[in-house]
Motif scaffolding. Structure first.
Motif, PDB file in Angstrom:
ATOM      1  N   VAL A  82      -8.021  -3.092   8.129  1.00 42.09           N
ATOM      2  CA  VAL A  82      -7.464  -1.781   7.799  1.00 42.09           C
ATOM      3  C   VAL A  82      -6.610  -1.887   6.541  1.00 42.09           C
ATOM      4  O   VAL A  82      -6.721  -1.076   5.621  1.00 42.09           O
ATOM      5  CB  VAL A  82      -6.619  -1.256   8.986  1.00 42.09           C
ATOM      6  CG1 VAL A  82      -5.833  -0.024   8.584  1.00 42.09           C
ATOM      7  CG2 VAL A  82      -7.517  -0.953  10.176  1.00 42.09           C
ATOM      8  N   THR A 126       6.857  -2.466  17.059  1.00 43.49           N
ATOM      9  CA  THR A 126       5.616  -1.689  17.115  1.00 43.49           C
ATOM     10  C   THR A 126       5.393  -0.930  15.817  1.00 43.49           C
ATOM     11  O   THR A 126       4.312  -0.924  15.239  1.00 43.49           O
ATOM     12  CB  THR A 126       5.700  -0.696  18.281  1.00 43.49           C
ATOM     13  OG1 THR A 126       5.970  -1.428  19.460  1.00 43.49           O
ATOM     14  CG2 THR A 126       4.413   0.071  18.428  1.00 43.49           C
ATOM     15  N   LYS A 127       6.469  -0.264  15.362  1.00 46.21           N
ATOM     16  CA  LYS A 127       6.369   0.554  14.157  1.00 46.21           C
ATOM     17  C   LYS A 127       6.046  -0.319  12.941  1.00 46.21           C
ATOM     18  O   LYS A 127       5.161   0.000  12.144  1.00 46.21           O
ATOM     19  CB  LYS A 127       7.699   1.286  13.955  1.00 46.21           C
ATOM     20  CG  LYS A 127       7.657   2.350  12.889  1.00 46.21           C
ATOM     21  CD  LYS A 127       8.931   3.185  12.890  1.00 46.21           C
ATOM     22  CE  LYS A 127       8.675   4.545  13.494  1.00 46.21           C
ATOM     23  NZ  LYS A 127       9.723   5.510  13.363  1.00 46.21           N
ATOM     24  N   SER A 135      -3.534  -9.188  15.628  1.00 46.98           N
ATOM     25  CA  SER A 135      -3.567  -8.202  14.524  1.00 46.98           C
ATOM     26  C   SER A 135      -4.893  -8.183  13.791  1.00 46.98           C
ATOM     27  O   SER A 135      -4.977  -7.648  12.697  1.00 46.98           O
ATOM     28  CB  SER A 135      -2.471  -8.523  13.497  1.00 46.98           C
ATOM     29  OG  SER A 135      -1.204  -8.333  14.054  1.00 46.98           O
ATOM     30  N   LYS A 194       4.641  -3.193  12.859  1.00 49.73           N
ATOM     31  CA  LYS A 194       3.297  -3.761  12.938  1.00 49.73           C
ATOM     32  C   LYS A 194       2.256  -2.700  12.547  1.00 49.73           C
ATOM     33  O   LYS A 194       1.335  -2.965  11.782  1.00 49.73           O
ATOM     34  CB  LYS A 194       3.035  -4.282  14.354  1.00 49.73           C
ATOM     35  CG  LYS A 194       1.712  -5.011  14.467  1.00 49.73           C
ATOM     36  CD  LYS A 194       1.498  -5.620  15.837  1.00 49.73           C
ATOM     37  CE  LYS A 194       0.030  -6.002  15.991  1.00 49.73           C
ATOM     38  NZ  LYS A 194      -0.283  -6.499  17.326  1.00 49.73           N
ATOM     39  N   ALA A 195       2.439  -1.476  13.062  1.00 53.83           N
ATOM     40  CA  ALA A 195       1.480  -0.406  12.761  1.00 53.83           C
ATOM     41  C   ALA A 195       1.471  -0.069  11.274  1.00 53.83           C
ATOM     42  O   ALA A 195       0.460   0.359  10.731  1.00 53.83           O
ATOM     43  CB  ALA A 195       1.808   0.833  13.587  1.00 53.83           C
ATOM     44  N   LYS A 196       2.625  -0.256  10.612  1.00 54.48           N
ATOM     45  CA  LYS A 196       2.707   0.058   9.184  1.00 54.48           C
ATOM     46  C   LYS A 196       2.469  -1.167   8.311  1.00 54.48           C
ATOM     47  O   LYS A 196       2.720  -1.129   7.105  1.00 54.48           O
ATOM     48  CB  LYS A 196       4.089   0.646   8.875  1.00 54.48           C
ATOM     49  CG  LYS A 196       4.289   2.067   9.379  1.00 54.48           C
ATOM     50  CD  LYS A 196       5.739   2.501   9.158  1.00 54.48           C
ATOM     51  CE  LYS A 196       5.955   3.940   9.565  1.00 54.48           C
ATOM     52  NZ  LYS A 196       5.586   4.885   8.492  1.00 54.48           N
ATOM     53  N   HIS A 197       2.054  -2.263   8.922  1.00 63.02           N
ATOM     54  CA  HIS A 197       1.708  -3.467   8.164  1.00 63.02           C
ATOM     55  C   HIS A 197       2.887  -4.122   7.468  1.00 63.02           C
ATOM     56  O   HIS A 197       2.801  -4.503   6.303  1.00 63.02           O
ATOM     57  CB  HIS A 197       0.621  -3.166   7.127  1.00 63.02           C
ATOM     58  CG  HIS A 197      -0.647  -2.643   7.710  1.00 63.02           C
ATOM     59  ND1 HIS A 197      -1.001  -1.332   7.691  1.00 63.02           N
ATOM     60  CD2 HIS A 197      -1.645  -3.277   8.371  1.00 63.02           C
ATOM     61  CE1 HIS A 197      -2.147  -1.164   8.287  1.00 63.02           C
ATOM     62  NE2 HIS A 197      -2.565  -2.322   8.722  1.00 63.02           N
ATOM     63  N   LYS A 218      -7.003   0.009   2.945  1.00 60.83           N
ATOM     64  CA  LYS A 218      -5.958   0.868   2.379  1.00 60.83           C
ATOM     65  C   LYS A 218      -5.617   0.429   0.963  1.00 60.83           C
ATOM     66  O   LYS A 218      -5.354   1.250   0.090  1.00 60.83           O
ATOM     67  CB  LYS A 218      -4.705   0.794   3.256  1.00 60.83           C
ATOM     68  CG  LYS A 218      -4.860   1.538   4.554  1.00 60.83           C
ATOM     69  CD  LYS A 218      -3.834   1.116   5.573  1.00 60.83           C
ATOM     70  CE  LYS A 218      -2.478   1.732   5.341  1.00 60.83           C
ATOM     71  NZ  LYS A 218      -1.578   1.463   6.475  1.00 60.83           N
ATOM     72  N   VAL A 276       0.823  -1.207   0.000  1.00 55.83           N
ATOM     73  CA  VAL A 276       0.000   0.000   0.000  1.00 55.83           C
ATOM     74  C   VAL A 276       0.861   1.263   0.000  1.00 55.83           C
ATOM     75  O   VAL A 276       0.361   2.355   0.226  1.00 55.83           O
ATOM     76  CB  VAL A 276      -0.991   0.021   1.188  1.00 55.83           C
ATOM     77  CG1 VAL A 276      -2.000  -1.106   1.049  1.00 55.83           C
ATOM     78  CG2 VAL A 276      -0.268  -0.069   2.526  1.00 55.83           C
ATOM     79  N   GLY A 277       2.163   1.079  -0.238  1.00 53.66           N
ATOM     80  CA  GLY A 277       3.036   2.228  -0.379  1.00 53.66           C
ATOM     81  C   GLY A 277       3.569   2.799   0.922  1.00 53.66           C
ATOM     82  O   GLY A 277       4.222   3.836   0.929  1.00 53.66           O
ATOM     83  N   GLU A 278       3.280   2.146   2.046  1.00 48.91           N
ATOM     84  CA  GLU A 278       3.880   2.621   3.306  1.00 48.91           C
ATOM     85  C   GLU A 278       5.341   2.202   3.322  1.00 48.91           C
ATOM     86  O   GLU A 278       5.713   1.139   2.818  1.00 48.91           O
ATOM     87  CB  GLU A 278       3.148   2.037   4.509  1.00 48.91           C
ATOM     88  CG  GLU A 278       1.840   2.750   4.760  1.00 48.91           C
ATOM     89  CD  GLU A 278       1.603   3.034   6.247  1.00 48.91           C
ATOM     90  OE1 GLU A 278       2.494   3.647   6.889  1.00 48.91           O
ATOM     91  OE2 GLU A 278       0.545   2.644   6.743  1.00 48.91           O
ATOM     92  N   LEU A 318      -6.212  -5.011  12.221  1.00 47.93           N
ATOM     93  CA  LEU A 318      -5.312  -4.379  11.259  1.00 47.93           C
ATOM     94  C   LEU A 318      -5.415  -4.999   9.866  1.00 47.93           C
ATOM     95  O   LEU A 318      -5.094  -4.360   8.876  1.00 47.93           O
ATOM     96  CB  LEU A 318      -3.872  -4.428  11.771  1.00 47.93           C
ATOM     97  CG  LEU A 318      -3.617  -3.506  12.972  1.00 47.93           C
ATOM     98  CD1 LEU A 318      -2.189  -3.656  13.466  1.00 47.93           C
ATOM     99  CD2 LEU A 318      -3.887  -2.051  12.621  1.00 47.93           C
TER     100      LEU A 318
END
Lengths: 383, 504
Positions: B86, B67-68, B80, B70-73, B90, B40-42, B83
């Motif tokens: 989510v 953490t980072k 999860s 995981k939050a950004k997939h 996205k 998704v481009g993150e 997420l």
């Protein structure tokens, strides 16, 4: 000075809790009197009968007992104004103003129960029976004289009233259709499709849910709200709300546990929740659990000003509406002033003596009453 | 009573330490760090040791990188569930440019032209060769085809040759589209591509009345423009710039945009080209390199250059444009703006050259003067060179379904997703880039293409990398400027605002 909303008089028997509008002069139509609380300053001067009112509130002392519920010995009741809606505990003599027409901070208090237990809760939850709260709120809504601009719904966690809350929102739509409504909720109940479906079916035209989010990950968020699984439910709830076209605002209370992850959180919000209508970054109210968890939570706003500025800048570049609540100008970099709102409810809003000389006081949030003693070292008049 | 037995953070961590990697691609940066980019481009930048731990599944839930990521997939653990929903939202959002199907409809009203540009891609015909004009019947059938498209909003682009050589046809096309659209109700944006040499007041009146935007060509100052775009044995710069002004006055500055095509001589003058655009109050600039089609191939040795030469030109060009913006003048560079929107936002872009699935047929379609329908302007140029590979059908013979879902379209679609193309599928920049089966075929005789020798790959990768690094190394001022470009906003308005009561 904070505004008086409570008083205590001497009961004269009876029990129960009633709501009524304040009447400072006689209500001539007897049929309307059950909706009114008659305020009496001097008994001798009252020429009309006191019959038929929901209750009579008397400043002075009197041995008289009328047919009407009667509470006396209040002292000065000047703070009770026409159009206010007040709750009276007949058995104990406590009264509390529930609605003030001249305030923009009116809220319907739904329940003291909560399914979270946040470290910094300013109003810790209580397992108190709220079975009749929805009925009382419906009564309160019926007593509000004219559609106010705004009404909040707060708690506890209001969605725990379930159907009762939906009835309240429906009544708001029917009776006060022009009033903007903000529901303060942790959004976890929105994870249940049946609930969100029924909420959206009400079709309230001006309804916002304000939902706290404390981290970009479950562990940190769940720790702050002290509930496993809360993050997943809230995220699911936010998505369900967006899918139903329900407006949501996010709220982040700023303290020692949320500041380190704030920039990751704002980035997460943009990438994952760009549909939110506003992000509110909020100074902490030193009430409830905060006192108990002081060392875990307290960080002087002056010490997180740089982080806050970076977070606001990040959101601004990403075109997400951003507000700062509860933080006075003197603890903020001036670059953030335009984001700061006068957010503190008037009845608990104070300014300190040093504020008297301040040139921007009239636009400033001021402080919570609970911060009178414990507050940022940066508080000073801006000249 | 309230429960004040608060639990420590450890209590809320994932119960076990196993995690799985979600799909991502990576590249090593010059300083040795790793750049990770997901579907998704993150993106995420990791030092080598953390990257090593990640792939060896040795990260712990207590690590900040865990953490980072995981939050950004980039990774998922047993905790999860929300997420994944989510992530799928996205992904849908990033690909939502596909919703409604083909949006850009190009009408080649005529092949006739009054200029003889060195890099012409069109295979122009002489001014009097009327056989190369669209008939009114084909205009109407093509418009009907456009309106049969499910997209609620479309762009109708009228080009040539030189479209204004047959203004009656321009009017016919737009008026017919408006008339038929009354029953259909699409939002139609009208754009006319013209070299502006023949502009008359009558044209401007019509454009103003019907909200037609002008897209023209300006290659820079006179000594570049006139060399690239000769006119009547002389130059066209004087007349074009005069008419840009006229059009701006009649339609507003935003309604006039220019395309800059870089030839060998242009590469020496990045600043001068930008200055010329600024002098004319143009709102943005896009630098196009030479396409391997049409006359441009024949003139390659005289006007061409290597991909490396173009990329170094682009770097100088972008650098100078940034300097301009630092002086509080809003002037976005179009390629960087689009790439940054892909890198930094959850939204898609509408630029058909950087899309996967590719723009060809799915994002853009071309109605040729003779009724033939092509998957893109480049497909049509190939046809003029004798390669009819990407002809989707003809408006006189085929219906909507045959054209847009026929064998040719299926063939294009089979190589349209860079997620699945060799060399793209494991490239860190894949989500920011696109697929171009037509160009692959034109240059490598194969719609799948061969990335190691692809100039499209080399150019886009270098330019995307450069834009990315420009953002990552930006100072505070440049960060603000680049976000203004992303938001199509004034660079000054991206500053944190003053309170309204303070300015009073």
């Amino acid at each position: 000075m904070a505004i008086q909303i409570r008083a205590h008089g001497s009961p004269q028997g009876g029990h129960g809790r009633i709501l009524g509008r304040i009447a400072r002069s006689p209500v001539t139509d007897i049929a309307l009197r059950p909706d009114y609380l008659r305020v009496v300053t001097e008994l001798q001067s009252v020429e009309d009968s006191l019959d038929g009112y929901a209750a009579v509130l008397f400043e002075g002392q009197s041995a008289e007992v009328a047919n009407t519920p009667f509470i006396h010995n209040f002292g000065n009741l000047d703070f009770l104004k026409e159009g206010q809606v007040v709750a009276v505990e007949i058995g104990t003599g406590f009264i509390r103003v529930l609605y003030r027409p001249d305030s923009i901070h009116n809220a319907l208090f739904a329940t003291e129960r909560c399914n979270s237990n946040c470290l910094m809760c300013s109003q810790p939850p209580k397992m108190r029976d709220d079975g009749d709260m929805a009925a009382e709120l419906l009564r309160l809504i019926d007593l509000i004289p004219d559609s106010p601009e705004h009404l909040g719904i707060s708690g506890g966690e209001p969605t725990l009233l379930k159907d009762g809350l939906l009835d309240v929102i429906k009544r708001l739509k029917d009776r006060l259709p022009t009033t903007a409504v903000t529901l303060l909720s942790n959004g976890r109940m929105y994870a249940y499709e049946s609930f969100i479906n029924r909420l959206s079916e009400i079709g309230h035209p001006n309804f916002l849910t304000s939902i706290p989010l404390y981290a970009n990950n479950a562990a940190d968020h769940d720790y702050v709200v002290q509930t496993k699984g809360a993050f997943d439910q809230t995220i699911q709830g936010l998505y369900n709300a967006a899918r139903k076209g329900l407006a949501v605002e996010l709220r982040v209370v700023l303290h020692k546990q949320t500041i380190p992850g704030l920039l990751d959180l704002t980035d997460f919000i943009y990438r994952n929740l760009p549909f939110v209508s506003n992000v509110a970054l909020m100074g902490m109210e030193n009430m409830g659990y905060v006192k108990k968890n002081w060392n875990l939570l307290w960080i002087d706003p002056a010490d997180y000003a740089d982080t806050l500025e970076a977070a606001v800048r990040q959101l601004h570049y990403r075109q997400i509406n951003t507000s700062i609540y509860n933080l006075p100008f003197c603890v903020l970099p001036s670059s953030l002033w335009s984001f700061a709102r006068q957010s503190i409810s008037d009845f608990k809003n104070i300014y300190l003596s040093e504020c008297a000389a301040c040139s921007v006081k009239e636009h400033c949030s001021g402080l919570f009453q609970s911060s009178e003693k414990l507050h940022s070292r940066a508080i000073k008049a801006i000249i | 009573m309230a429960n004040t037995a608060f639990l420590p953070r450890e209590h809320f961590l994932s119960p076990n330490t196993e995690y799985s990697l979600l799909p991502f691609r990576f590249d090593r940066r010059q300083n040795g760090d790793y750049l990770l980019v997901n579907e998704v481009g993150e993106f995420c930048i990791l030092p080598p040791d953390v990257f090593q731990s990640l792939v060896e599944k040795a990260l712990k839930p207590t690590d900040s990188a865990y953490t980072k990521l995981k939050a950004k997939h980039f990774l998922a653990d047993s905790n999860s569930s929300a997420l994944f929903d989510v992530l799928s939202s996205k992904y849908r959002t990033k690909k939502s440019f596909l919703e409604g199907f083909t949006k850009l409809h190009i009408f080649v009203l005529t092949l006739r032209c009054n200029q003889s540009c060195q890099y012409c891609q069109v295979t122009r015909q002489g001014e009097a060769a009327n056989a190369y004009d669209m008939t009114a019947d084909i205009v109407r059938k093509s418009v009907d085809m456009m309106l049969a498209n499910p997209s609620p909003s479309v762009t109708m682009e009228l080009q040539g040759g030189e479209s204004l050589l047959n203004f009656d046809l321009v009017k016919e096309a737009i008026l017919y589209a408006q008339n038929r659209n009354e029953a259909v109700g699409k939002r139609i944006e009208y754009v006319i591509c013209t070299n502006l040499t023949l502009l008359e007041d009558e044209h401007l009146d019509f454009f103003r009345e019907h909200n037609v935007q002008i897209s023209t060509s300006l290659d820079g100052p006179e000594y570049i423009h006139d060399r690239n775009r000769p006119f009547n044995k002389g130059g066209s710069h004087a007349i074009v710039t005069r008419n840009i002004r006229r059009a701006q006055e009649a339609l507003g500055n935003q309604a006039v945009s220019c395309l800059m095509t870089a030839t060998k001589i242009s590469l020496k003058y990045p600043r001068e080209i930008v200055d010329e655009y600024l002098r004319l109050d143009l709102c943005s600039i896009f630098a196009r390199d030479l396409n391997p089609y049409g006359y441009a191939i024949k003139t390659q040795s005289a006007i061409g250059y290597s991909t490396d030469e173009f990329v170094s030109f682009y770097k100088a060009f972008l650098g100078y444009i940034i300097e301009i913006n630092r002086q509080d003048r809003t002037f976005p560079e179009a390629f960087a703006s689009m790439v940054l929107r892909k890198i930094l936002t959850p939204w898609p872009i509408g630029f058909v050259d950087l899309q996967s699935p590719s723009g060809a047929g799915l994002g853009v379609v071309v109605y040729n003067y003779d009724g033939d329908v092509y998957a893109s302007d480049e497909s049509r140029m190939l046809a003029e060179m004798g390669q009819h590979t990407f002809r989707l059908g003809n408006v006189l013979e085929d219906d909507f379904h045959e054209i847009f879902f026929g064998e040719t379209m299926q063939m294009i679609a089979s190589a349209a997703c860079n997620e699945a193309l060799p060399g793209c599928s494991d490239c860190a920049y894949q989500p920011y880039c696109g697929a171009d089966p037509v160009r692959n075929f034109a240059t490598q005789n194969d719609i799948t293409g061969h990335r190691p020798t692809s100039s499209f790959c080399k150019k886009n990768k270098s330019m995307i990398q450069h834009v990315f690094e420009t953002y990552l190394s930006a100072d505070a001022e440049l960060e603000r400027i680049l976000w203004a470009w992303v938001n199509r906003e004034d660079v000054n308005r991206m500053r944190l605002p003053e309170p309204t009561w303070l300015s009073k």
